[in-house]
Design an enzyme around this catalytic site. Sequence first.
Site, short mmCIF file in Angstrom:
data_model
loop_
_atom_site.label_atom_id
_atom_site.label_comp_id
_atom_site.label_asym_id
_atom_site.label_seq_id
_atom_site.Cartn_x
_atom_site.Cartn_y
_atom_site.Cartn_z
N GLY A 207 0.11 10.33 -1.28
CA GLY A 207 1.55 10.10 -1.16
C GLY A 207 2.09 9.43 -2.41
O GLY A 207 1.53 9.56 -3.50
N SER A 208 3.16 8.68 -2.23
CA SER A 208 3.87 8.10 -3.38
C SER A 208 3.11 6.89 -3.94
O SER A 208 2.35 6.22 -3.22
CB SER A 208 5.26 7.65 -2.94
OG SER A 208 5.14 6.66 -1.95
N ALA A 209 3.38 6.58 -5.19
CA ALA A 209 2.76 5.42 -5.82
C ALA A 209 3.18 4.14 -5.10
O ALA A 209 2.38 3.22 -4.91
CB ALA A 209 3.14 5.36 -7.29
N ALA A 211 3.92 3.58 -1.92
CA ALA A 211 3.16 3.35 -0.68
C ALA A 211 1.70 3.08 -1.01
O ALA A 211 1.07 2.20 -0.39
CB ALA A 211 3.30 4.55 0.25
N GLY A 212 1.16 3.79 -1.99
CA GLY A 212 -0.25 3.59 -2.36
C GLY A 212 -0.50 2.16 -2.83
O GLY A 212 -1.51 1.54 -2.47
N GLU A 230 -4.42 8.92 -3.73
CA GLU A 230 -3.95 10.06 -4.54
C GLU A 230 -2.44 9.96 -4.59
O GLU A 230 -1.77 10.17 -3.58
CB GLU A 230 -4.36 11.38 -3.87
CG GLU A 230 -5.85 11.60 -3.74
CD GLU A 230 -6.57 11.45 -5.06
OE1 GLU A 230 -6.04 11.90 -6.09
OE2 GLU A 230 -7.66 10.87 -5.07
#
Length: 471
Positions: A207-209, A211-212, A230
């Site tokens: 997902g998005s940076a 949220a990561g 990822e």
Amino acid sequence: MSQNEIISFEPATGEELWRGKVGDVDAAVDRARRAWPAWAAKPLANRMELCRRFANEVRAASDRFAELIAKETGKPLWEARTEVEAVINKVEISINAYAERTGQKKLDGALAGSAALRHKPHGVMVVLGPYNFPAHLPNGHIVPALIAGNVVIFKPSEKTPAVGELLMECFTKAGMSAAVAQFFVGGPEEGKALVAHRDIDGVLFTGSAQAGIAINKRLATNPGKIVALEMGGNNPIVVTDTPLINDAAILIARSAFTTAGQRCTAARRLIVVESMYDAIVEEVKRLSDRLIVGEPFAEPAPFMGCLIDNDAADQLVESFLYFLSNGGKAIKHMTRPDDNLPFLSPAIIDTTKIKDRPDVELFGPLLQVIKVKDLDAGIAEANNTRFGLSASLIGGTPQDYNRFWANIRAGIVNWNQPTNGASSKAPFGGLGLSGNHRPAAFYAADYCAYPVASSEMDQPRATVGVGFRDG
Ligand SMILES: NC(=O)c1ccc[n+]([C@@H]2O[C@H](COP(=O)([O-])OP(=O)(O)OC[C@H]3O[C@@H](n4cnc5c(N)ncnc54)[C@H](O)[C@@H]3O)[C@@H](O)[C@H]2O)c1
Ligand SMILES: O=CCC[C@H](NC(=O)CCC(=O)O)C(=O)O
């Protein structure tokens, strides 16, 4: 939408597609934890066989599957079919990867008895999926995790729960218990609660940076939990000397606009040496003018569909206008034929003159063009990002490519190929804000099992060595 319910809409029409009750996090983790020992104890061959049956179930449902992906994401039906193929192919690839990357082997050179390397599963893995490949990308975590002997709780994106449900149905139809391959409905809040649950053993995230990073921070004090991230990219495609202008432009348009630019590997920045600038920019614009944007089931088939929802389209239009009002020069304007639907035309804007270009992932069909003096300046510009997922060089000599390859910071580095369309038979991941050095695809096997080194004798035979008195 009630807080207890998730509703998904067809982006191309705005119609409701699916609704379902939000899951209970404690109950889901408890169910998974109780199912794990028996699943891990199954012979590897059984787990593989069940995954092969899963592939057969997906194959049997492939038309319905592709139609549902097209409906729920807005991507063209032909492209949704390729996603279903990728889901099926993932099984054999993961079986091979398990053997090659993990598996077990005897080690030479043991002093006495024998020494062995084997792998064990972690336990309960939470898989959090994105909306752009709602089946293929989470499946790329789920199948390797199951083969290795983990159980999985899969929470699809709140924007694509219907596809997530069908994917998990295929596991249960294949004969896997719904506690081993568990479907979980929820949004970011439930994602956070799953991540924070003390009884999980790992999080496999795509997902998005943003949220990561939140997940990484949340688990920073739990080094024992596996975290595979990822995330996105601000990917460069660099053009140097080539006589093949039309071919180059096709590669660029495919890199930037496939899946309406909603691929983590999409080219966001076209960096062109000044000697090639006019020819390349003109040809990319000419090609982009010919791209068909349309609803997923339209005839003739569109090249690309719509964005996932109106918010995503609003944000992308805003980004285009931001560039325009901050010194950008429009090469191809972004248009939106219907304000109530998220269809956008591909847009191209020269941002060379903008001093502090925002280094963010603009997740849609928006390509920035940056003019540079020569290849070295192009490489420096390409690396001018906190992300590092994919990068392509178009044109140049083998020596140019060697220089590009050696100096570029990205997990995927291509020559005369698009930035996207990465192979499942290779590792897939990026540097910086794009990932955390736990590449997926072929190397997903690595984060789904941990190595155990053993020195072994069938009897406890031993002799005293130096430092004992006679006795
Ligand atoms: N590198 C890759 O392999 C890859 C592949 C596809 C998409 N992406 C990226 O994903 C993004 C688009 O997908 P998206 O909008 O669905 O991503 P997202 O980050 O918004 O959501 C992904 C998943 O995480 C959950 N989530 C969101 N915030 C969370 C939090 N704080 N804690 C726990 N869970 C949380 C969501 O509910 C969803 O299931 C883009 O940035 C794209 O580049 C990366
Ligand atoms: O949006 C992100 C994924 C894009 C896609 N990558 C893969 O499919 C990687 C291979 C795999 O996970 O099996 C692409 O590069 O287009």
